[in-house]
Design a protein around this motif. Structure first.
Motif, mmCIF file in Angstrom:
data_model
loop_
_atom_site.group_PDB
_atom_site.id
_atom_site.type_symbol
_atom_site.label_atom_id
_atom_site.label_comp_id
_atom_site.label_asym_id
_atom_site.label_seq_id
_atom_site.Cartn_x
_atom_site.Cartn_y
_atom_site.Cartn_z
ATOM 1 N N TYR A 76 -1.789 42.080 23.118
ATOM 2 C CA TYR A 76 -1.350 42.801 21.924
ATOM 3 C C TYR A 76 -0.072 43.555 22.292
ATOM 4 O O TYR A 76 -0.072 44.374 23.203
ATOM 5 C CB TYR A 76 -2.473 43.763 21.519
ATOM 6 N N ILE A 77 1.022 43.244 21.612
ATOM 7 C CA ILE A 77 2.306 43.839 22.020
ATOM 8 C C ILE A 77 2.806 44.799 20.938
ATOM 9 O O ILE A 77 2.946 44.427 19.771
ATOM 10 C CB ILE A 77 3.359 42.727 22.249
ATOM 11 N N LEU A 78 3.088 46.020 21.364
ATOM 12 C CA LEU A 78 3.531 47.052 20.429
ATOM 13 C C LEU A 78 4.879 47.574 20.920
ATOM 14 O O LEU A 78 4.964 48.157 22.001
ATOM 15 C CB LEU A 78 2.482 48.173 20.462
ATOM 16 N N THR A 79 5.957 47.314 20.171
ATOM 17 C CA THR A 79 7.249 47.873 20.581
ATOM 18 C C THR A 79 7.706 48.820 19.472
ATOM 19 O O THR A 79 7.330 48.629 18.310
ATOM 20 C CB THR A 79 8.301 46.764 20.804
ATOM 21 N N SER A 132 9.511 47.034 16.259
ATOM 22 C CA SER A 132 9.021 45.863 15.522
ATOM 23 C C SER A 132 7.540 46.024 15.201
ATOM 24 O O SER A 132 6.872 46.926 15.709
ATOM 25 C CB SER A 132 9.249 44.582 16.327
ATOM 26 N N TYR A 133 7.057 45.103 14.378
ATOM 27 C CA TYR A 133 5.620 45.130 14.070
ATOM 28 C C TYR A 133 4.836 44.717 15.309
ATOM 29 O O TYR A 133 5.346 43.983 16.142
ATOM 30 C CB TYR A 133 5.319 44.153 12.928
ATOM 31 N N PRO A 134 3.581 45.142 15.427
ATOM 32 C CA PRO A 134 2.773 44.703 16.578
ATOM 33 C C PRO A 134 2.621 43.180 16.581
ATOM 34 O O PRO A 134 2.546 42.553 15.529
ATOM 35 C CB PRO A 134 1.412 45.358 16.329
ATOM 36 N N GLN A 135 2.662 42.619 17.753
ATOM 37 C CA GLN A 135 2.482 41.167 17.861
ATOM 38 C C GLN A 135 1.253 40.879 18.724
ATOM 39 O O GLN A 135 0.988 41.612 19.657
ATOM 40 C CB GLN A 135 3.668 40.533 18.596
ATOM 41 N N VAL A 136 0.567 39.795 18.385
ATOM 42 C CA VAL A 136 -0.567 39.392 19.213
ATOM 43 C C VAL A 136 -0.228 38.037 19.824
ATOM 44 O O VAL A 136 0.182 37.114 19.123
ATOM 45 C CB VAL A 136 -1.862 39.269 18.374
ATOM 46 N N ARG A 137 -0.310 37.972 21.134
ATOM 47 C CA ARG A 137 -0.061 36.699 21.814
ATOM 48 C C ARG A 137 -1.373 36.169 22.368
ATOM 49 O O ARG A 137 -2.085 36.898 23.054
ATOM 50 C CB ARG A 137 0.907 36.916 22.970
ATOM 51 N N VAL A 138 -1.693 34.942 22.035
ATOM 52 C CA VAL A 138 -2.911 34.341 22.566
ATOM 53 C C VAL A 138 -2.489 33.145 23.404
ATOM 54 O O VAL A 138 -2.029 32.142 22.884
ATOM 55 C CB VAL A 138 -3.862 33.917 21.427
ATOM 56 N N ASP A 139 -2.586 33.331 24.709
ATOM 57 C CA ASP A 139 -2.125 32.286 25.616
ATOM 58 C C ASP A 139 -3.335 31.496 26.094
ATOM 59 O O ASP A 139 -3.826 31.680 27.189
ATOM 60 C CB ASP A 139 -1.407 32.964 26.790
ATOM 61 N N SER A 140 -3.865 30.667 25.224
ATOM 62 C CA SER A 140 -5.069 29.980 25.635
ATOM 63 C C SER A 140 -5.201 28.627 24.959
ATOM 64 O O SER A 140 -5.207 28.519 23.742
ATOM 65 C CB SER A 140 -6.281 30.839 25.294
ATOM 66 N N ALA A 141 -5.307 27.592 25.777
ATOM 67 C CA ALA A 141 -5.476 26.231 25.255
ATOM 68 C C ALA A 141 -6.779 26.152 24.458
ATOM 69 O O ALA A 141 -6.854 25.473 23.447
ATOM 70 C CB ALA A 141 -5.520 25.251 26.412
ATOM 71 N N ILE A 142 -7.792 26.911 24.921
ATOM 72 C CA ILE A 142 -9.103 26.842 24.253
ATOM 73 C C ILE A 142 -8.993 27.346 22.821
ATOM 74 O O ILE A 142 -9.525 26.761 21.888
ATOM 75 C CB ILE A 142 -10.157 27.651 25.047
ATOM 76 N N VAL A 143 -8.225 28.449 22.628
ATOM 77 C CA VAL A 143 -8.127 29.020 21.287
ATOM 78 C C VAL A 143 -7.327 28.108 20.357
ATOM 79 O O VAL A 143 -7.740 27.840 19.218
ATOM 80 C CB VAL A 143 -7.507 30.435 21.336
ATOM 81 N N SER A 144 -6.186 27.576 20.846
ATOM 82 C CA SER A 144 -5.405 26.726 19.940
ATOM 83 C C SER A 144 -6.170 25.440 19.626
ATOM 84 O O SER A 144 -6.100 24.903 18.531
ATOM 85 C CB SER A 144 -4.016 26.446 20.495
ATOM 86 N N ARG A 145 -6.957 24.989 20.587
ATOM 87 C CA ARG A 145 -7.784 23.801 20.374
ATOM 88 C C ARG A 145 -8.838 24.094 19.297
ATOM 89 O O ARG A 145 -9.089 23.282 18.417
ATOM 90 C CB ARG A 145 -8.469 23.458 21.706
ATOM 91 N N PHE A 146 -9.421 25.281 19.376
ATOM 92 C CA PHE A 146 -10.426 25.706 18.405
ATOM 93 C C PHE A 146 -9.851 25.635 16.982
ATOM 94 O O PHE A 146 -10.460 25.109 16.065
ATOM 95 C CB PHE A 146 -10.873 27.126 18.804
ATOM 96 N N PHE A 147 -8.591 26.127 16.802
ATOM 97 C CA PHE A 147 -7.972 26.051 15.476
ATOM 98 C C PHE A 147 -7.654 24.602 15.104
ATOM 99 O O PHE A 147 -7.737 24.234 13.942
ATOM 100 C CB PHE A 147 -6.704 26.918 15.414
ATOM 101 N N SER A 148 -7.307 23.775 16.106
ATOM 102 C CA SER A 148 -6.969 22.373 15.805
ATOM 103 C C SER A 148 -8.138 21.644 15.147
ATOM 104 O O SER A 148 -7.930 20.818 14.264
ATOM 105 C CB SER A 148 -6.627 21.572 17.058
ATOM 106 N N TYR A 149 -9.377 21.927 15.604
ATOM 107 C CA TYR A 149 -10.540 21.235 15.017
ATOM 108 C C TYR A 149 -10.653 21.577 13.530
ATOM 109 O O TYR A 149 -10.909 20.711 12.703
ATOM 110 C CB TYR A 149 -11.841 21.639 15.729
#
Ligand code: MEV
Length: 336
Positions: A62-65, A68-85
């Motif tokens: 979770y990035i807060l500068t 800018s608005y807060p950004q969430v970075r999800v660096d995970s093949a498992i999570v993007s795969r989950f959305f792909s299904y």
């Protein structure tokens, strides 16, 4: 009132036949009454939102500068795969039913983490197909849902057998033999199985590819091994039908050896499997795609099963507290 549809989908554990089922050989798979829920709420526009609760998301940032608005970075093949299904399942429904996109808020609830070999991706695929087609005004037959769920897995993973999508759609204990298009429910509910898992290091697609590469390089050795795996499963079916539990346990141990030969058993799971055998399991093996992930043991009695669950916990692994889900996928309409 808004239309809300919920698909309650069992997860699964593979008793025998993982990997070799991808080459058409038989497998025995058990649906677990640890259900994943896909809830869809109709929107008035054509926007799709996807939210999950209960799923463990690794490497979330979770990035807060200040500027800018807060950004969430999800660096995970498992999570993007989950959305792909989910995304793939929505497109397949629209294509198969020749319907236009409808806006929905999707909520996925699961108490099991994704990608440990317990069928969460199949459950997500099957649940999304069932709920979204229902919202589109079509009530599909379970066979059709399983077929479309399998199409989702094939397109996301590159290779997949119909095992996981059949188990999560139909429920119960299934004998499946893809080369002969057989999916049969076995009328067995009284065996004591114990299921656990550790984190998985590779995706199912990677592990299926790894076995394929091994087979390409050593075809004359791996093809006979795959055939032997099929015979083990056929023998196990007979043992199950005769309630010959000692034999079933031995066949599970032999099948674990096959999975070792195919190179998918990771060290921690190998160690747990051996400890479970020493602690009295009639048989124990890894389960699912491997590379870490799930394992399954057969216990002689309810009491022995409890002992094995305690052993799993003492080894720092997670126990899946679930029995056989005799009923498969269930659809509920919550609002109108
Ligand atoms: C994954 O749960 C089981 C595999 O046999 C792949 C498949 O059947 O699609 C490894």
């Amino acid at each position: 009132m808004t239309l809300i549809v919920r698909a309650l989908v069992p997860t699964k554990v593979t008793l025998l036949g993982e990997h070799t089922v991808v080459y058409g050989e038989p497998a025995i798979v058990i649906a677990l009454d640890k259900r994943l829920i896909i809830e869809m709420r109709r929107r008035n526009d054509n926007v799709i939102t996807i939210r999950s609760s209960g799923l463990t998301i690794p490497n979330i940032e979770y990035i807060l500068t200040p500027d800018s608005y807060p950004q969430v970075r999800v660096d995970s093949a498992i999570v993007s795969r989950f959305f792909s299904y989910i995304i793939q399942a929505l497109s397949i429904v629209e294509e198969e039913l020749s319907v236009r996109r409808k806006g929905v808020d999707i909520l996925v609830e699961s108490s099991l983490p994704p990608g440990v070999g317990l069928g969460t991706s199949a459950a997500i695929s099957v649940g999304t197909i069932a709920a979204y087609s229902f919202l589109q005004g079509h009530v599909l037959e379970p066979r059709e849902i399983a077929r479309l769920g399998h199409r989702v897995e094939l397109s996301v993973q590159g290779a997949a057998s119909p095992m996981d999508t059949s188990a999560t759609t139909f429920g119960g204990m299934l004998y499946i033999e893809p080369s002969r298009d057989i999916v049969e429910k076995l009328p067995i509910t009284d065996i004591h199985i114990v299921v656990g898992y550790v984190p998985k290091k590779f995706t199912t697609a990677e592990l299926v590819r790894q076995v394929r590469n091994l087979r390409n390089r050593y075809g004359e050795l791996i093809n006979p091994i795959i055939k032997v795996a099929g015979s083990i499963v056929k023998n196990a079916r007979k043992a199950l039908e005769k309630r010959s539990l000692e034999k079933l346990g031995e066949l599970m141990n032999i099948f674990h050896g096959i999975l070792e030969a195919l190179g998918v058993v990771e060290t921690e799971v190998a160690r747990i499997v051996h400890v479970l055998r020493l602690a009295g399991a009639l048989g124990a093996k890894m389960s699912g795609a491997g590379g870490g992930g799930a394992f399954v043991a057969l216990a002689r009695s309810k009491k022995d099963a409890e002992t094995l669950r305690n052993v799993i916990k003492s080894l720092g692994a997670s126990v899946v507290d679930a029995g056989i889900a005799n009923e498969g996928l269930r659809i509920e309409q919550v609002g109108i």
